[in-house]
Design a protein around this motif. Structure first.
Motif, PDB file in Angstrom:
ATOM      1  N   UNK A 112      24.300  56.733  -1.769  1.00  0.00           N
ATOM      2  CA  UNK A 112      23.989  55.304  -1.646  1.00  0.00           C
ATOM      3  C   UNK A 112      23.963  54.618  -3.008  1.00  0.00           C
ATOM      4  N   UNK A 113      23.459  55.338  -4.028  1.00  0.00           N
ATOM      5  CA  UNK A 113      23.422  54.755  -5.389  1.00  0.00           C
ATOM      6  C   UNK A 113      24.847  54.593  -5.920  1.00  0.00           C
ATOM      7  N   UNK A 114      25.693  55.593  -5.683  1.00  0.00           N
ATOM      8  CA  UNK A 114      27.093  55.503  -6.148  1.00  0.00           C
ATOM      9  C   UNK A 114      27.810  54.343  -5.454  1.00  0.00           C
ATOM     10  N   UNK A 115      27.607  54.194  -4.133  1.00  0.00           N
ATOM     11  CA  UNK A 115      28.234  53.086  -3.387  1.00  0.00           C
ATOM     12  C   UNK A 115      27.745  51.737  -3.910  1.00  0.00           C
ATOM     13  N   UNK A 116      26.477  51.699  -4.293  1.00  0.00           N
ATOM     14  CA  UNK A 116      25.894  50.475  -4.862  1.00  0.00           C
ATOM     15  C   UNK A 116      26.706  50.005  -6.066  1.00  0.00           C
ATOM     16  N   UNK A 117      27.076  50.931  -6.942  1.00  0.00           N
ATOM     17  CA  UNK A 117      27.803  50.559  -8.162  1.00  0.00           C
ATOM     18  C   UNK A 117      29.279  50.270  -7.909  1.00  0.00           C
ATOM     19  N   UNK A 118      29.797  50.667  -6.747  1.00  0.00           N
ATOM     20  CA  UNK A 118      31.193  50.369  -6.440  1.00  0.00           C
ATOM     21  C   UNK A 118      31.362  49.009  -5.768  1.00  0.00           C
ATOM     22  N   UNK A 119      30.252  48.338  -5.475  1.00  0.00           N
ATOM     23  CA  UNK A 119      30.342  46.985  -4.926  1.00  0.00           C
ATOM     24  C   UNK A 119      30.498  45.995  -6.076  1.00  0.00           C
ATOM     25  N   UNK A 120      31.046  44.787  -5.807  1.00  0.00           N
ATOM     26  CA  UNK A 120      31.065  43.753  -6.850  1.00  0.00           C
ATOM     27  C   UNK A 120      29.636  43.458  -7.310  1.00  0.00           C
ATOM     28  N   UNK A 121      29.492  43.095  -8.579  1.00  0.00           N
ATOM     29  CA  UNK A 121      28.155  42.974  -9.180  1.00  0.00           C
ATOM     30  C   UNK A 121      27.242  42.030  -8.408  1.00  0.00           C
ATOM     31  N   UNK A 122      27.827  40.903  -7.922  1.00  0.00           N
ATOM     32  CA  UNK A 122      26.986  39.918  -7.251  1.00  0.00           C
ATOM     33  C   UNK A 122      26.562  40.363  -5.854  1.00  0.00           C
ATOM     34  N   UNK A 123      27.151  41.432  -5.350  1.00  0.00           N
ATOM     35  CA  UNK A 123      26.876  41.863  -3.971  1.00  0.00           C
ATOM     36  C   UNK A 123      25.962  43.080  -3.902  1.00  0.00           C
ATOM     37  N   UNK A 124      25.501  43.580  -5.037  1.00  0.00           N
ATOM     38  CA  UNK A 124      24.897  44.916  -5.037  1.00  0.00           C
ATOM     39  C   UNK A 124      23.512  44.992  -4.407  1.00  0.00           C
ATOM     40  N   UNK A 125      22.750  43.942  -4.452  1.00  0.00           N
ATOM     41  CA  UNK A 125      21.401  44.031  -3.894  1.00  0.00           C
ATOM     42  C   UNK A 125      20.473  44.806  -4.816  1.00  0.00           C
ATOM     43  N   UNK A 126      19.405  45.382  -4.240  1.00  0.00           N
ATOM     44  CA  UNK A 126      18.353  45.976  -5.055  1.00  0.00           C
ATOM     45  C   UNK A 126      18.554  47.472  -5.263  1.00  0.00           C
ATOM     46  N   UNK A 127      18.627  47.870  -6.531  1.00  0.00           N
ATOM     47  CA  UNK A 127      18.715  49.294  -6.869  1.00  0.00           C
ATOM     48  C   UNK A 127      17.346  49.966  -6.700  1.00  0.00           C
ATOM     49  N   UNK A 128      16.264  49.194  -6.877  1.00  0.00           N
ATOM     50  CA  UNK A 128      14.906  49.750  -6.738  1.00  0.00           C
ATOM     51  C   UNK A 128      14.704  50.342  -5.349  1.00  0.00           C
ATOM     52  N   UNK A 129      15.226  49.647  -4.329  1.00  0.00           N
ATOM     53  CA  UNK A 129      15.094  50.137  -2.952  1.00  0.00           C
ATOM     54  C   UNK A 129      15.793  51.488  -2.808  1.00  0.00           C
ATOM     55  N   UNK A 130      16.980  51.616  -3.410  1.00  0.00           N
ATOM     56  CA  UNK A 130      17.734  52.871  -3.315  1.00  0.00           C
ATOM     57  C   UNK A 130      17.065  53.987  -4.128  1.00  0.00           C
ATOM     58  N   UNK A 131      16.338  53.610  -5.173  1.00  0.00           N
ATOM     59  CA  UNK A 131      15.659  54.622  -5.986  1.00  0.00           C
ATOM     60  C   UNK A 131      14.320  55.023  -5.370  1.00  0.00           C
ATOM     61  N   UNK A 132      13.507  54.030  -4.973  1.00  0.00           N
ATOM     62  CA  UNK A 132      12.108  54.307  -4.614  1.00  0.00           C
ATOM     63  C   UNK A 132      11.765  54.037  -3.160  1.00  0.00           C
ATOM     64  N   UNK A 133      12.679  53.414  -2.399  1.00  0.00           N
ATOM     65  CA  UNK A 133      12.363  53.073  -1.015  1.00  0.00           C
ATOM     66  C   UNK A 133      12.448  54.275  -0.081  1.00  0.00           C
ATOM     67  N   UNK A 134      12.227  54.001   1.216  1.00  0.00           N
ATOM     68  CA  UNK A 134      12.338  55.056   2.219  1.00  0.00           C
ATOM     69  C   UNK A 134      13.774  55.591   2.224  1.00  0.00           C
TER      70      UNK A 134
END
Length: 1313
Positions: free
Chosen positions: A1141-1163
């Motif tokens: 999910x973190x890798x997919x996050x970085x493959x999205x355009x910058x303005x579309x990425x949303x919150x990395x904190x959720x992917x790091x610390x969320x459920x």
């Protein structure tokens, strides 16, 4: 052979199709303009008056010299042509858009020239060129009628003189926008402005007196041609007029010249030039070759001079984006020059919507059309633009040509590489001696003189400034006439030669001839200055057009790669056109440079681009459309010369390389004339007819002009044989595909997708036809709404399906924004249709303001809340927050309080975005339209909003948008202040629900954080204002550990955006306090968007911020909660998915990425997955009733490493390993030394986040696995003690080292190495 058939046989190859004379019909006399009467009828009908009574009334308020009288087509030759049927009403209206104009001997009667075009419903065009002049009125009946009208006007004026000041005042709020538009255009410029003195109340002292004054009336001579040979037609008509006004009769009767241009002058073949003869001088014209840009004879340099480069590029961008364009000028020809100039620059695209460069004043209701249009409106001298209130202004580009200014719509994307583009155009203009800033270089011409082409302006400049400079050919007007007469008359030339031989000196003529000889010697290549100037204009026009064409060739060089061609034949493509995607927009945009995207994302949604792609697909089965063939040829040529590099995303500006080549081809054709037409000759005319009378256009002999010669002249036979060849080949192509009529029907349907009426008819203007036109508009708007909502829904659902793990995304944030902007534009056009009362530029916001005023008035009267039956949302008991009031007025007040939005158009768009984000757009608009009294007051009967069935369908289409989540308000208005409400919910089953310490919280989102906010002791709810935080991601919750009850068991924190209504839940379920749980005094909580469960919501997708993929599998947390520990396979899978999910996050355009904190610390995030890994086999037995945490293992491991280092064990290990030990010790110690009290689990979370960010986590894991402490704290079967598992985990985590990970400040606050 009949006139019709002889006319039609060679019509496609003839230079001109019709010659027309328009003017006053002496037999019928003075008639009020029927179209003006129709307009009065429509306005009376709209205002609820009796239309018959209004139509019967006579308007005596206006001076008869300023009134509109009906003009008629007095004669046209030939009678009719099959391929181009004669449309008498349209031609009459466009030849004399103001109707007949009367003058007296005191007024200026300068001849005027203008052009027009008629666009048929299939998009084909016919051009008209008009020379308007004044003739003396000889009919005593008309003179006496004018005298009587003037006396009635005087009597009317005298009776109403006492209340003159008050009569003009009117209430602006209740007046119709069309009324004010009509009134602002009603006052024609004063025909006696140069001599007449104005009285204080607006009447002229000098009227018309039949005994004292000579009356003149306007008359127009017109040529209708299939191609826009503007200069040639202008020269022919001006020579014809000169022959009428000259002291001497022309060498031949006028019929000879008119017959010649109608029947004996052919169209020049492509790539060739042609010479034919006017009354006095030869006339040249040329046609571009097959591979060149199409013919455009209107002087483009004039358009640039009128507007300046910057304004013209902005106007060009508006036209490309299919906005509503209104050109405004006193001069008809200026309107035509700018309109035709801007549409020729669109190559290879074509304007697909309403195109009326000259809109007659009686057809102002056309401006009510809720579709893109390009129209020209004649202004009057002294008209104030601020008083010109138009029906629709939200998406309008208003071009004031005479004042060189332009008003642009809001939210306007710039043309790619605009600065470099303007620079290149400026260089071209400067090379021809024109200023890029535009503007007049000489005093403005008087309002009565409407000839404003570059040629005449330059001529007037040189005449005034260089009067005595013979080398520049500047002869006074009289001298020029004498010389022209001398040159054009062979008898005078022979007399002059005879005088010279006998020694008689004619000094004046010799001086003129010497001056003209000097000019001739200086003319390039033996051309006269006029011809040289015409050539320079043509070269300038073509070079400017080449610069524009080169931009498109660069931007769309690879467009063919993205065209989707999946139909086996034309018939199946045409029948399935509506359901098919013809162009891969997402892939095309992803291939473009970033700066191009705002413009391109809008442009590829336009009808002109869709038609261009349709033509490309059709070219598989049919001959290529001309513009497409030329464009594809250019792209192919560019590829041969310059093979494109793989780096397509470059936005480096490439200059045009065709400039010299294109200019040379024009010059070459004029150097060597390819064809010369037959000379005008005497016709077989009746004796005594065609009699010459100076100053009066003769009545032409209809019988000699009714039909052309038999087809034995070489030009018509040659061109017609080519036509026959084309016709012969056509049936062979047709039987392969479709019947021609059926194909045309399909093509029209295909091209009408997403657009409304193509072209209004100028000829039939009965109320029934106007009603039918408006009905077409209503149908078109509904169809467009259906298509737009369907597209928004499919694209958005497609993206959310991707987030759920299906397929591939096909919409970006940029595209989504484009679609929403397009929806805003559609709503503005719907609210503008049939509008009769408006405040400000936005029709929708005007309606909302009227609604707000009424509701607030009712509220004051009844002293009850504004919100009525439909204005409450279900109470949100599950969230612990009080119910949010749902109200149209409430949302309006939110928008009105936003100081960042300065205009009504901006407020309307913000309101639409907010309603869409709250899933209330359909409900709000239904509420707005439920006040039928207000709707009837604001809208005419034919308006879209008063068509009940269509209105219901429209609201239903908008309701479908509730199925998806939009953040279109929050993500756009990033700087506004927003009120947030936070509620802390404790676990009430246990005793310590309240605390004696002082709690605080800090809310963070994608756009920033709120800062620390103190919560009043024992109050669990607070409201605070702060700048828009975007989508909320984390909440820091803590207290200061003071008082006796300094322990707090919190279930969750709820935070709501009070404007958008979005509610976020931040689960906790832990203690905050020393000596309880992990000893934490503050916690970082990760948020998730709460799904509102309204009955009318329809299907909802899961919230975007929760990890959707975890929903489909067994949750590890739930297993643990039930006492079932997760298996090793489940733990490994969860780590893999978190990293993925973190890798997919970085493959999205910058303005579309949303919150990395959720992917790091969320459920389901990385910290959560690694926690399961470290808990596997962990010995959690309590030692003296005290819990043991994973962080205890880290601390002991670090303590062991520090001690071992002192003893010297680690010094023997390899250097990289000792560095890793050192880094782990430093990080753990730094976290322990932080001033924050984040507890042991909080410390573990921070260490994982920091280790991932700095790429150290994969290095620490083997070190921890090898540490002897592990044997005391972990079972033998623990994953951390399996070397193979640890090494595979290290490999997975190393993949994150390729990305630049940034952590929120809420996580790292207080951490220092």
């Amino acid at each position: 052979m009949s006139a019709t058939t002889s006319g039609s046989g060679s019509a496609p190859c003839r230079f001109a199709h019709y010659f027309i004379i328009c003017g006053i019909d002496n037999e019928t006399g003075l008639e009020p303009d029927a179209l003006a009467a129709l307009y009065q009828w429509l306005e009376a009908d709209r205002q609820g008056k009796d239309p018959a009574a209004v139509a019967a009334g006579e308007n005596f308020d206006q001076s008869p010299l300023k009134r509109t009288f009906k003009s008629k087509v007095l004669a046209h030759y030939p009678e009719n042509i099959e391929s181009n049927p004669f449309d008498q009403d349209a031609v009459n209206m466009l030849c004399m858009p103001k109707g007949l104009s009367f003058r007296t001997q005191r007024d200026s009667r300068a001849a005027q020239y203008h052009s027009f075009l008629i666009t048929r419903e299939d998009g084909s065009r016919t051009y008209g060129f008009v020379h308007t002049f004044y003739e003396e009125v000889t009919s005593p009946q008309i003179c006496s009628a004018m005298q009587a009208l003037h006396q009635m006007h005087q009597a009317e004026h005298n009776t109403s003189a006492h209340n003159c000041p008050s009569s003009s005042s009117s209430s602006s709020s209740s007046s119709s926008s069309m009324d004010s538009l009509a009134s602002s255009l009603e006052d024609v410029e004063s025909p006696s402005s140069s001599h007449g003195n104005r009285r204080s109340c607006g009447c002229f002292r000098e009227g018309y007196n039949s005994l004292r004054d000579t009356l003149y009336v306007s008359k127009a001579a017109c040529l209708i041609t299939p191609m826009p040979f503007m200069h040639a037609c202008k020269r022919f008509l001006s020579q014809l007029h000169r022959a009428v006004t000259s002291n001497q009769p022309p060498p031949l009767p006028l019929e000879s010249y008119i017959y010649n241009i109608l029947f004996e002058v052919p169209l020049p073949p492509p790539g060739r030039s042609l010479k034919f003869h006017g009354v006095y001088e030869p006339i040249l014209c040329q046609r571009p070759g097959v591979g060149e840009l199409p013919l455009a004879d209107f002087p483009l340099g004039e358009a640039f001079r009128l507007l300046g480069v910057e304004n013209l590029v902005q106007l060009f961008t508006c036209v490309l984006l299919e906005m509503q364009i209104l050109l405004y000028s006193q001069d008809y020809q200026r309107l035509m020059v700018v309109a035709e100039g801007i549409t020729t620059l669109l190559f290879p695209f074509q304007w697909q919507h309403v195109y009326v460069p000259i809109l007659p004043a009686s057809l102002l209701h056309f401006l009510d059309a809720p579709v893109p249009y390009l129209m020209g409106l004649q202004s009057k001298e002294g008209t104030d633009r601020s008083k010109l209130e138009l029906p629709q202004e939200a998406n309008l580009c208003f071009v004031d040509i005479d004042n060189h200014c332009i008003e642009l719509p809001e939210d306007f994307p710039q043309f790619p590489n605009k600065t470099e583009f303007i620079q290149e155009l400026s260089e071209v203009l400067l090379s021809f001696g024109l200023s890029p800033d535009g503007g007049n270089t000489s005093p403005a011409p008087p309002a009565t003189t409407q000839t404003s082409t570059l040629e005449t302006e330059l001529k007037s400049t040189s005449l005034s400034e260089l009067d005595d400079d013979r080398r520049n050919g500047n002869l006074g007007g009289e001298a020029l006439d004498v010389l022209e007469l001398l040159q054009g008359n062979p008898t005078l030339e022979r007399l002059q030669a005879l005088a010279k031989r006998t020694g008689v000196k004619v000094a004046r003529l010799e001086a003129l001839a010497a001056g003209q000889k000097a000019i001739g010697e200086e003319g390039v290549g033996g051309r006269s200055p006029a011809e040289e100037e015409e050539l320079q204009n043509a070269k300038l026009s073509v070079q400017l057009r080449e610069v524009f064409a080169a931009r498109f060739a660069t931007m769309f060089a690879d467009y063919e790669s993205f065209v989707i061609q999946n139909s086996p034949d034309l018939e199946s493509w045409l029948t399935n056109r509506e359901q098919m995607h013809n162009f891969d927009k997402a892939s095309f945009l992803s291939d473009q440079p970033e700066p191009y995207l705002p413009f391109l994302s809008h442009f590829i949604e336009t009808q002109m681009f869709a038609t261009f792609i349709d033509n490309k697909i059709i070219s598989q089965w049919e001959e290529k459309e001309t513009l497409l063939r030329v464009f594809d040829g250019r792209i192919e040529k560019a590829r041969l010369y310059n093979v494109r590099a793989p780096s397509l995303r470059s936005s480096i500006y490439q200059k045009c390389t065709f400039l010299k080549e294109s200019a040379q081809s024009i010059e070459q054709r004029l150097k060597k004339i390819d064809h010369t037409a037959i000379h005008p000759h005497l016709l077989n005319m009746k004796i005594g007819q065609g009699k010459y009378q100076q100053g009066f256009f003769p009545k032409l002999q209809a019988d000699v002009l009714a039909s052309g010669p038999t087809s034995n002249n070489r030009w018509s036979s040659r061109t017609c044989s080519t036509q026959r060849r084309v016709d012969r080949h056509r049936p062979q192509n047709e039987h392969f595909v479709l019947d021609n009529d059926l194909k045309e029907k399909y093509m029209q349907e295909a091209r009408n997708l997403g657009k409304n009426l193509r072209q209004p008819k100028l000829s039939d203007l009965s109320p029934a036809v106007i009603a039918q036109t408006n009905w077409k508009f209503v149908e078109g708007l509904l169809k467009e709404c259906k298509m737009k909502t369907k597209r928004m829904l499919v694209e958005k659902m497609g993206r959310e399906a991707v987030e759920l793990g299906h397929g591939e995304a096909n919409i970006t944030g940029l595209e989504e924004n484009t679609l929403i902007a397009s929806l805003c534009d559609l709503l503005e056009r719907i609210w503008s249709h049939g509008l009769q009362v408006k405040q400000g530029k936005s029709a929708l916001w005007s309606h909302l303001l009227h609604y707000q005023a009424r509701e607030e008035k009712n509220e004051l009267q009844s002293e009850s809340p504004v919100a009525n039956v439909q204005e409450k949302r279900k109470p949100e008991s599950s969230t612990g927050l009080p119910a949010l009031r749902v109200s149209v007025i409430q949302d309006m007040r939110h928008i009105q309080s936003m100081g960042e939005i300065k205009t009504d158009v901006g407020r309307a768009r913000a309101w639409i975005r907010l309603s869409l984000e709250k899933k209330l757009l359909s409900q709000h608009l239904k509420q707005l339209l439920s006040n039928q009294t207000l709707t009837k007051k604001l809208y005419k009967r034919y308006a879209f909003l008063r068509c009940e069935e269509e209105k219901e369908q429209f609201l239903f289409h908008l309701l479908s948008l509730n199925a998806v989540d939009y953040f279109c308000f929050t993500s756009v208005f990033t700087t506004i202040m927003i009120p947030y409400r936070a509620v802390i919910i404790p676990i009430k089953k246990l005793s310590n629900t309240m605390t004696t310490s002082n709690p605080w919280l800090c809310v963070s989102g994608e756009l920033g954080d709120s800062g620390v906010r103190q919560i009043t002791k024992n109050v669990l709810e607070m409201t605070f204002d702060c700048q828009n935080l975007g989508k909320l991601t984390t909440v820091q919750l803590g207290h200061d550990n003071s008082g006796l009850l300094a322990k707090w068991l919190v279930d969750c924190v709820m935070v709501r955006n009070e404007i958008s209504g979005h509610t976020y839940k931040f689960p906790c379920g832990r203690w905050l306090g020393k000596g309880v749980d992990d000893g934490s005094l503050e916690r970082v909580l990760i948020g998730e968007l709460v799904v509102q469960c309204n009955d009318d919501d329809g299907g909802r997708t899961p919230p975007l911020q929760r990890s959707p993929s975890q929903i489909r599998r067994i949750s590890i947390t739930s297993l643990t909660a039930r006492g079932n520990k997760p298996t090793t396979v489940q733990i490994q899978e969860s780590i893999g998915e978190a990293v993925n999910n973190i890798i997919k996050h970085f493959h999205k355009p910058e303005k579309e990425r949303g919150s990395l904190t959720v992917l790091m610390c969320g459920e389901g995030g990385l910290v959560w997955a690694l926690e399961q890994f470290f808990h596997h086999g962990f010995r959690t037995a309590r030692l003296f009733q005290k819990n043991v945490f994973v962080w205890d293992f880290y601390e002991r491991a670090v303590a062991f490493m520090v001690n071992a280092d002192h003893i010297g064990d680690i010094q023997e290990t390899p250097e990289p390993l000792s560095l890793t030990c050192e880094s782990l010790c430093r990080y753990v110690n730094a976290i322990n030394n932080m001033p924050r009290s984040i507890g042991k689990d909080g410390k573990f979370q921070l260490l994982v986040c920091l280790g991932t960010r700095d790429g150290l986590l994969p290095q620490w894991l083997p070190l921890l696995a090898e540490c002897p402490v592990i044997t005391r704290m972990y079972e033998e079967n623990a994953l951390l003690r399996e070397k193979l598992t640890v090494s595979s985990l290290v490999a997975v985590l190393q993949t994150l080292n390729d990305f630049h990970i940034t952590l929120e400040t809420s996580l790292t606050k207080g951490f220092e190495l």
